[in-house]
Design an enzyme around this catalytic site. Structure first.
Site, mmCIF file in Angstrom:
data_model
loop_
_atom_site.group_PDB
_atom_site.id
_atom_site.type_symbol
_atom_site.label_atom_id
_atom_site.label_comp_id
_atom_site.label_asym_id
_atom_site.label_seq_id
_atom_site.Cartn_x
_atom_site.Cartn_y
_atom_site.Cartn_z
ATOM 1 N N ARG A 177 0.818 -1.228 0.000
ATOM 2 C CA ARG A 177 0.000 0.000 0.000
ATOM 3 C C ARG A 177 0.849 1.274 0.000
ATOM 4 N NH1 ARG A 177 -3.025 -3.800 -0.277
ATOM 5 N NH2 ARG A 177 -5.117 -3.935 0.608
ATOM 6 N N CYS A 226 -10.596 -0.658 3.755
ATOM 7 C CA CYS A 226 -9.953 -0.738 5.070
ATOM 8 C C CYS A 226 -9.452 0.635 5.497
ATOM 9 C CB CYS A 226 -8.795 -1.735 5.031
ATOM 10 S SG CYS A 226 -9.381 -3.438 5.008
HETATM 11 N N1 EPU Z 1 -10.793 -10.759 10.876
HETATM 12 C C1 EPU Z 1 -11.523 -10.826 12.026
HETATM 13 N N2 EPU Z 1 -12.512 -9.914 12.210
HETATM 14 C C2 EPU Z 1 -12.800 -8.936 11.322
HETATM 15 C C3 EPU Z 1 -12.040 -8.867 10.134
HETATM 16 C C4 EPU Z 1 -11.038 -9.810 9.940
HETATM 17 O O1 EPU Z 1 -11.282 -11.676 12.870
HETATM 18 O O2 EPU Z 1 -13.706 -8.137 11.581
HETATM 19 C C5 EPU Z 1 -9.755 -11.779 10.634
HETATM 20 C C6 EPU Z 1 -10.144 -12.696 9.472
HETATM 21 O O3 EPU Z 1 -10.946 -13.763 9.925
HETATM 22 C C7 EPU Z 1 -8.800 -13.153 8.962
HETATM 23 C C8 EPU Z 1 -7.885 -11.950 9.242
HETATM 24 O O4 EPU Z 1 -8.559 -11.150 10.217
HETATM 25 O O5 EPU Z 1 -8.324 -14.238 9.704
HETATM 26 C C9 EPU Z 1 -7.625 -11.135 7.980
HETATM 27 O O6 EPU Z 1 -8.850 -10.667 7.463
HETATM 28 P P1 EPU Z 1 -9.146 -10.501 5.890
HETATM 29 O O7 EPU Z 1 -8.856 -11.792 5.171
HETATM 30 O O8 EPU Z 1 -10.477 -9.886 5.734
HETATM 31 O O9 EPU Z 1 -8.039 -9.534 5.366
HETATM 32 P P2 EPU Z 1 -7.541 -8.151 5.919
HETATM 33 O O10 EPU Z 1 -6.103 -8.322 6.274
HETATM 34 O O11 EPU Z 1 -8.449 -7.599 6.958
HETATM 35 C C10 EPU Z 1 -6.669 -7.320 3.628
HETATM 36 C C11 EPU Z 1 -6.692 -6.004 2.941
HETATM 37 C C12 EPU Z 1 -8.000 -5.828 2.178
HETATM 38 C C13 EPU Z 1 -8.164 -6.966 1.198
HETATM 39 C C14 EPU Z 1 -8.145 -8.277 1.972
HETATM 40 C C15 EPU Z 1 -8.183 -9.486 1.061
HETATM 41 C C16 EPU Z 1 -5.425 -4.397 4.230
HETATM 42 C C17 EPU Z 1 -5.476 -3.273 5.210
HETATM 43 N N3 EPU Z 1 -6.572 -4.941 3.920
HETATM 44 O O12 EPU Z 1 -7.687 -7.255 4.624
HETATM 45 O O13 EPU Z 1 -7.902 -4.615 1.452
HETATM 46 O O14 EPU Z 1 -9.380 -6.849 0.489
HETATM 47 O O15 EPU Z 1 -6.911 -8.376 2.721
HETATM 48 O O16 EPU Z 1 -6.952 -9.691 0.464
HETATM 49 O O17 EPU Z 1 -4.345 -4.723 3.738
HETATM 50 C C18 EPU Z 1 -8.293 -2.255 1.459
HETATM 51 O O18 EPU Z 1 -7.131 -2.121 1.124
HETATM 52 O O19 EPU Z 1 -9.049 -1.277 1.601
HETATM 53 C C19 EPU Z 1 -8.800 -3.586 1.689
HETATM 54 C C20 EPU Z 1 -10.045 -3.814 2.069
#
Ligand code: EPU
Length: 302
Positions: A177, A226
């Protein structure tokens, strides 16, 4: 801010720049938050150097907006003019494994247009809202894909030099990012090199990513994706969730019940509401985990 400089106003038609006076940026951002100002829609990339020269000569501050999907803009009368690129037609040209894409093109449409020509690699980016220019600036990524991996060239307006330049992919650093573009660089066109893949295989990948996204993110609510970057080795969403902060609100700014790193505008949230919620959650995470979360959303400050 209102454009009142007569020289500048007179120059706009010849530059192919269209002005919308008193434009509402709340209507142009996915969060539905933002005040008003004059918006200049740029129809010809070649006009940018002259337009920016005129703005500077008249001491008019400006900001640039892409798709408005990762932005938090203050309320009220804004102290900047806002510039935006109009989409070119055609906005995507493909030859062999290369695609030349206009920065104003929609990212999702780019993924599907390339897929129809059997060019894959970007399946994970389906569903990331916004323009290709915005995706480039942030090095947008999801599900193991980041756009930077495919960039071979970027044509960019470098405000500091006042001219349009072409950078090779190797000259740009793409990190999580974050990119090495200057804050005032404006992306114009990108050349991507994409791997060949049969359309149906790409479609399958797209379906899987869409499904994952639908099941974990609040896609039908107003958000900027996010809010925080993930800290090294961690997950901001999981940390916020573990603290029981889903549903926490300041006015109509609310931590999503679906994904704790999405903050939604549940009605008429102001920028101040959203900023207060961000500060509150950051502080609670810092106290509990000793980690200071960095914004992923871009906040326009005065
Ligand atoms: N999780 C929770 N509770 C929540 C949200 C997530 O426990 O409310 C846990 C999930 O179960 C999982 C872990 O946290 O074990 C990671 O969650 P997720 O797979 O949703 O990915 P993320 O790290 O929260 C990142 C990117 C997203 C992207 C997703 C999918 C960042 C800040 N976010 O989210 O990007 O869509 O991976 O690859 O890097 C964005 O950039 O705006 C964005 C949404």
């Amino acid at each position: 801010m209102r454009l009142t400089d007569d020289n500048l106003l007179a120059a706009l038609p010849a530059l192919g720049v269209e002005r919308t006076a008193d434009a509402s940026l709340a209507e142009r951002t996915s969060l539905g938050i933002g005040g008003n100002t004059d918006l200049l829609l740029i129809r010809k990339h070649e006009s940018l150097p002259e337009l920016v020269r005129l703005l500077r000569a008249a001491a008019i501050p400006y900001r640039f907006i892409g798709g408005g999907t990762n932005l938090l803009i203050p309320d009220g009368e804004l102290p900047w003019i806002v510039l935006q690129l109009a989409r070119r037609d055609p906005d995507i040209r493909i030859k062999g494994n290369f695609a030349w894409i206009d920065a104003a093109a929609d990212l999702g449409r780019t993924v599907t247009t390339c897929a129809k020509r059997d060019l894959g690699g970007m399946e994970g980016l389906i569903g990331v809202p916004g323009t290709v220019g915005g995706a480039l600036r942030m090095n947008a990524g999801a599900y193991g894909t980041q756009i930077g991996s495919y960039v071979r060239e970027v044509e960019v307006f470098r405000a500091a030099a006042g001219k349009i330049e072409t950078l090779r992919g190797a000259e740009i650093s793409f990190e999580y990012r974050h990119t090495s573009f200057a804050p005032d660089d404006i992306m114009l066109t990108v050349k991507l090199e994409l791997p060949s893949k049969p359309f149906l295989e790409i479609l399958q990948g797209i379906r899987i990513c869409n499904q994952k996204r639908r099941s974990s993110q609040p896609l039908n609510q107003k958000s900027a994706g996010c809010i925080f970057k993930n800290p090294p080795g961690g997950s901001a969403g999981r940390m916020i969730d573990e603290l029981g902060l889903k549903g926490l609100n300041v006015g109509d700014a609310r931590v999503s019940d679906r994904h704790a790193n999405f903050f939604v505008n549940a009605g008429h949230a102001s920028a101040a509401d959203m900023l207060a919620l961000i500060a509150e959650v950051r502080e609670r995470v810092r106290k509990a985990y000793g980690v200071t979360l960095e914004n992923e959303v871009i906040v326009w400050n005065e």
